[in-house]
Write a protein that holds these residues in place. Sequence first.
Motif, PDB file in Angstrom:
ATOM      1  N   HIS A 200       0.836  -1.195   0.000  1.00  0.00           N
ATOM      2  CA  HIS A 200       0.000   0.000   0.000  1.00  0.00           C
ATOM      3  C   HIS A 200       0.878   1.255   0.000  1.00  0.00           C
ATOM      4  N   VAL A 201       0.266   2.379  -0.352  1.00  0.00           N
ATOM      5  CA  VAL A 201       0.908   3.684  -0.260  1.00  0.00           C
ATOM      6  C   VAL A 201      -0.052   4.654   0.426  1.00  0.00           C
ATOM      7  N   VAL A 202       0.510   5.728   0.984  1.00  0.00           N
ATOM      8  CA  VAL A 202      -0.306   6.821   1.505  1.00  0.00           C
ATOM      9  C   VAL A 202      -0.576   7.784   0.357  1.00  0.00           C
ATOM     10  N   ARG A 222       1.476  10.101  -4.068  1.00  0.00           N
ATOM     11  CA  ARG A 222       1.460   8.724  -3.581  1.00  0.00           C
ATOM     12  C   ARG A 222       2.816   8.452  -2.913  1.00  0.00           C
ATOM     13  N   HIS A 223       2.773   8.237  -1.587  1.00  0.00           N
ATOM     14  CA  HIS A 223       3.973   8.184  -0.764  1.00  0.00           C
ATOM     15  C   HIS A 223       4.249   6.770  -0.260  1.00  0.00           C
ATOM     16  N   ARG A 224       5.508   6.380  -0.328  1.00  0.00           N
ATOM     17  CA  ARG A 224       5.912   5.118   0.277  1.00  0.00           C
ATOM     18  C   ARG A 224       5.701   5.190   1.785  1.00  0.00           C
ATOM     19  N   LEU A 225       5.145   4.121   2.337  1.00  0.00           N
ATOM     20  CA  LEU A 225       4.696   4.136   3.725  1.00  0.00           C
ATOM     21  C   LEU A 225       5.810   4.379   4.731  1.00  0.00           C
ATOM     22  N   ASP A 226       6.995   3.846   4.468  1.00  0.00           N
ATOM     23  CA  ASP A 226       8.014   3.820   5.509  1.00  0.00           C
ATOM     24  C   ASP A 226       8.793   5.122   5.662  1.00  0.00           C
ATOM     25  N   LYS A 227       8.583   6.082   4.751  1.00  0.00           N
ATOM     26  CA  LYS A 227       9.437   7.259   4.749  1.00  0.00           C
ATOM     27  C   LYS A 227       8.820   8.489   5.410  1.00  0.00           C
ATOM     28  N   PHE A 228       7.508   8.487   5.608  1.00  0.00           N
ATOM     29  CA  PHE A 228       6.889   9.739   5.984  1.00  0.00           C
ATOM     30  C   PHE A 228       5.912   9.603   7.139  1.00  0.00           C
ATOM     31  N   ARG A 229       5.810  10.696   7.875  1.00  0.00           N
ATOM     32  CA  ARG A 229       4.702  10.868   8.801  1.00  0.00           C
ATOM     33  C   ARG A 229       3.999  12.149   8.388  1.00  0.00           C
ATOM     34  N   PHE A 230       2.697  12.175   8.523  1.00  0.00           N
ATOM     35  CA  PHE A 230       1.916  13.340   8.156  1.00  0.00           C
ATOM     36  C   PHE A 230       1.474  14.010   9.444  1.00  0.00           C
TER      37      PHE A 230
END
Length: 237
Positions: A200-202, A222-230
Motif C-alpha cells: 500500500h501507499v499513503v 502517492r507516498h511510500r509508507l516507511d518514509k513519511f509521517r503526516f
Amino acid sequence: MNKKNKFFDIYLELEQDITSGVYPAGTLLPSENVLAKRFSVSRETIRKALVLLLENGCIQKLQGKGSVVIDRERYSFPVSGLTSFKELQKSEHMNATTKVIRNERTILPDRIADFAGLPHGSTCLAILRVRYLEDEATILDYDYLLDKTEPIANEVLEDSLYQYLENEKGYEISYAQKEITVEPLNAEDKKYLALHGDTHVVVVKSTVFLKDTTLFQYTESRHRLDKFRFIDFARRR
C-alpha cells in the motif's frame, strides 16, 4: 548572527543540531541558561527560539525537565499547510531530486473530474513526477492543472512548479482541500517506486484554489509508507 532576528537564527542552528544528530531523539536540549550563554543572548531570546522548535515539531516541553527532542527520522508532511515539495525539501533538509515522467495536455480522467466537480471531457495539463530521496524513488506526484495553463518546461517542473507559477506567471495560490487515504499499489506505483515489499501507499489528494477561489489544480501524491509521517499541529485556545 542577525541582531534583529537572533531568536530565528538560534532556532535554525538548533534545528540543524537536531537534524544532524547533535541532539538525538529522546534527549533533552541544554537548559535555557546554558543556551543563553552559548549564544550570548538573554533567556527571553532563547525562549522565542524554543517556541519555534516546539511549533515546528522538533521538541516537546516537559514540565520540570526541559525540552525533549522529538523523533524526526521520517520526513514530516504538514497536513494543514500548502507547501511545495521544494519548500519541504529545504525545511526538512532532504537530499532529494525530481524526474519528470509525463508532461502533456490531455483530457482530464473522469474520476478526477468527478472528484474536482468538473464536467467530463475537460482538458488539463497532466504532469507526473517521481521524487527521489537518498537516490530512492519514494513519491509519485500527479498534477493536473485545470485552467488554460501554457506548456511548462521539464526543467521548471524538476525545480519548482509553484515558484514558477507565482513568481513568473503571477498566480496567487491561496488554499487547498485535502483528503488522505491508504490505498493498494497501482501499476505505476510498482513501475516507478522503489518498494520494499509494500502493498500500500499513503495517498494525499488535494484540490488547490487561487485567491479569487478559482479551482486551478488537482494533485495526487502517492507516498511510500516507511518514509513519511503526516503531521498537523493543533492548539487548544
